[in-house]
Design an enzyme around this catalytic site. Structure first.
Site, PDB file in Angstrom:
ATOM      1  N   ASP A 164       0.859  -1.183   0.000  1.00  0.00           N
ATOM      2  CA  ASP A 164       0.000   0.000   0.000  1.00  0.00           C
ATOM      3  C   ASP A 164       0.898   1.237   0.000  1.00  0.00           C
ATOM      4  O   ASP A 164       1.507   1.580   1.011  1.00  0.00           O
ATOM      5  CB  ASP A 164      -0.902   0.031   1.248  1.00  0.00           C
ATOM      6  N   LYS A 187      -6.875   3.231  -3.333  1.00  0.00           N
ATOM      7  CA  LYS A 187      -7.299   3.214  -1.933  1.00  0.00           C
ATOM      8  C   LYS A 187      -7.494   4.652  -1.477  1.00  0.00           C
ATOM      9  O   LYS A 187      -6.736   5.549  -1.866  1.00  0.00           O
ATOM     10  CB  LYS A 187      -6.200   2.508  -1.126  1.00  0.00           C
ATOM     11  N   LYS A 220     -10.208   0.041  -2.473  1.00  0.00           N
ATOM     12  CA  LYS A 220     -10.097  -0.162  -1.029  1.00  0.00           C
ATOM     13  C   LYS A 220     -10.393   1.132  -0.278  1.00  0.00           C
ATOM     14  O   LYS A 220      -9.523   1.994  -0.178  1.00  0.00           O
ATOM     15  CB  LYS A 220      -8.700  -0.679  -0.668  1.00  0.00           C
TER      16      LYS A 220
END
Lengths: 286, 311
Positions: free
Chosen positions: B148, B211, B247
């Site tokens: 991430d 995300k 996400k």
């Protein structure tokens, strides 16, 4: 020119706010002549769930407040109630009481708050103990609040019964969710307004109105409620409450057949009924 | 929807013309989001939705105070969500800092749970490219199979899109086989138009997932930014045929809200995205709320956190 009277909307009290019931359901409340006095929220299990969440959130902060402060705040509730005496007397009369009975009930409710405000910084030393033990330990017991308490307020009084059960509960650091009298719910909602203006933190007292039969089971079975206080009901109802309460071993307090107008209905042992005893074994030199 | 295996990037390595990205109708987004929240999901559908939510969770701990013990505990929670309820899925992944990846790998040995690691000078991204790439490689070498990364918001806001784009391309390369999720940190982008532009930029640069947030900035994930990003994913799919995952992270702590997100996902991208492969929740306290709701469905009784293990 005559003016239109402004009728009050009686709502419920959750987390320091006055929402309507999420279910949108109401029931009409009638006076002795069969006229509608007000529409009362018919609280649902979801309102109850929301109230428990609010009570849980408020509990650590309220329990952490000093005993002195809790006493001051409960005294403040009495002050606010005193200031709105006439309103409560009028509401009690609307719900069928005579003028003198209504005055007596409001006065008793105010005095009861003062009584428990006084106990706030005293019950702990009365009920705590240093215990003699036969080992090298300093052993002592103190009270701690049970947590979130569900209170089924007595049905036959609108104000005094509710105050008499809420005050001993919160003075000891508990937070509560109260189901008001079903037949006389007016004062409970107005009392919420008194609480709201008395520095009582949001969520410490949450007040619902609705059908006893519908909500009692929810009060008894909710896993995040630590104690349940009830004041009415047949043996069958009591059995149902106790059975459902057993799932998370709730403390069950029965106050059935209490005459709340009597002086003996106020008692520090009512505070103790929603407290847990914590005993500490502290090692000391041999 | 099309095949999930399209991996070639028709426009890889080329920054798209972001001035041509459509503007976002903020009022329309708000109205659409309000609609999603009015859907009634009951009984079997609710149980299925709750279980799917569990399977989509990236169980996360990203604190400076994280210890190996805390990470092991988190991994235990990931494996044993609530053993007294048989038939529960396990979470999709655990998400930790790079220094904790090896601990997580050891704890999750033999279990089909992914290890996600934040990297690239998380959460601010304020460091040089070398350090960001090293950060990424360290996490991958320690065993992370999902990375991430954060974008450089400062550069993005200054209009230096090429810089942001090149960074993502470089980090993607450093990831190797690991999946790359690109954190836009929408709370710092300010407008939905910028969210949309950043989404397109990240997808064209090769992001496998986009995300919303690090969880360190408020507001974190909201349904408005998530919808905007889902729409960007949909349009990107129509344009290139490549599926990109989504996400939302931070601030999704109730089961009810998670179900609203699933409704939004289903109605925006359709069933093809309704799997942990293409949608994740970055959350820490969501799992227990979902478990409490499932238990409520099973027993009919409202639950208490007292009876569920901490994560």
């Amino acid at each position: 020119m005559s003016r239109l009277s402004v009728a009050k909307t009686y709502k419920i009290y959750i987390g320091g706010k006055f929402p309507r019931t999420e279910s949108g359901r109401y029931f009409p409340l009638h006076d002795g002549q069969g006229h509608v006095i007000a529409n009362i929220c018919r609280g649902s299990r979801k309102d109850f769930r929301n109230a428990v969440v609010a009570a849980r959130k408020a509990q650590p902060g309220w329990a952490g407040a000093s005993a002195y402060l809790r006493g001051q705040i409960i005294y403040r509730i009495a002050e606010m109630l005193e200031g709105r005496r006439e309103q409560f007397i009028a509401e009690l009369k609307q719900q069928g009481l005579t003028a003198s009975a209504a005055e007596k009930e409001v006065d008793a409710a105010i005095d009861r708050l003062i009584y428990y405000a006084g106990w706030a910084d005293k019950y702990q030393q009365v009920f705590s103990a240093v215990n003699p033990v036969s080992s090298s330990h300093f052993n002592f017991s103190v009270l701690e609040p049970t947590g979130v308490v569900g209170v089924l307020a007595p049905d036959d009084t609108s104000l005094l019964g509710l105050v008499s059960n809420v005050a001993p509960c919160i003075v000891g650091g508990n937070t509560c969710v109260v189901l008001a009298s079903e037949s006389k719910p007016l004062c409970a909602v107005s009392f919420a307004e008194v609480l709201h203006s008395s520095d009582v933190p949001a969520g410490v007292v949450n007040i619902l109105t609705g059908y006893r039969e519908e909500l009692t089971g929810q009060f008894a079975s909710h896993m995040d409620v630590n104690a349940i206080v009830y004041c009415d009901g047949s043996k069958k109802v009591a059995t149902a409450i106790q059975t459902a309460a057993a799932d998370n071993i709730k403390r069950v307090v029965s106050r059935v057949n209490t005459d709340w107008a009597k002086d003996k209905a106020q008692d520090p042992y009512l505070i103790k009924q929603t407290q847990e005893v914590k005993t500490t074994w502290h090692p000391i030199g041999s | 929807m099309g095949s999930a295996n399209v991996t070639t990037l028709p426009t890889a390595g080329r920054l798209p013309d972001l001035s041509r990205v459509p503007a976002v109708d903020e009022v329309g987004v708000n109205e659409r989001v309000a609609r999603f929240q009015s859907r009634s999901i009951k009984a079997k559908a609710k149980i299925d939705g709750l279980k799917l939510t569990l399977a989509m969770i990236d169980l996360t701990t990203l604190e400076g105070q994280d210890t190996p013990g805390k990470v092991r505990q988190l991994c235990q929670k990931a494996i044993h969500l609530h053993d007294s309820m048989p038939g529960l899925p396990h979470v999709a992944a655990v998400c930790v800092y790079p220094t904790m990846v090896s601990v997580a790998k050891e704890s999750l040995k033999g279990h089909d749970i992914n290890i996600a690691s934040v990297a690239t000078a998380f959460p601010s991204g304020m460091s040089s490219l070398d350090i960001k790439l090293n950060d990424t490689r360290i996490a991958v070498e320690a065993g992370a199979n999902e990375i991430d990364m954060v974008i450089s918001r400062g550069a993005f806001l200054a209009g230096d899109y090429q810089h942001v784009f090149d960074e993502i391309v470089a980090v993607k390369e450093a990831c190797g086989d690991a999946h790359l999720k690109v954190i836009l940190e929408t709370g710092e982008l300010g407008t939905l138009d910028r969210v949309r532009r950043a989404s397109e930029l990240a997808m064209h640069a090769g992001a496998d997932f986009i995300k919303t947030s690090t969880g360190k900035i408020q507001p974190a994930a909201t349904m408005q930014v998530t919808l905007t990003m889902l729409q960007a994913i949909r349009d990107y799919y129509y344009e290139t045929g490549r599926m990109v995952g989504m996400k939302p992270a931070g601030g999704i702590s109730s089961a009810k809200l998670a179900l609203h997100y699933l409704v939004m996902l289903q109605e925006t991208l359709g069933n093809a995205w309704m799997t942990p492969e293409w949608f994740r929740f970055g959350a820490s306290s969501l799992a227990n709320d979902v478990l409490m709701q499932l238990k409520k469905q099973e027993t009919g009784v409202y639950q208490s956190p007292d009876y569920f293990s901490k994560d």
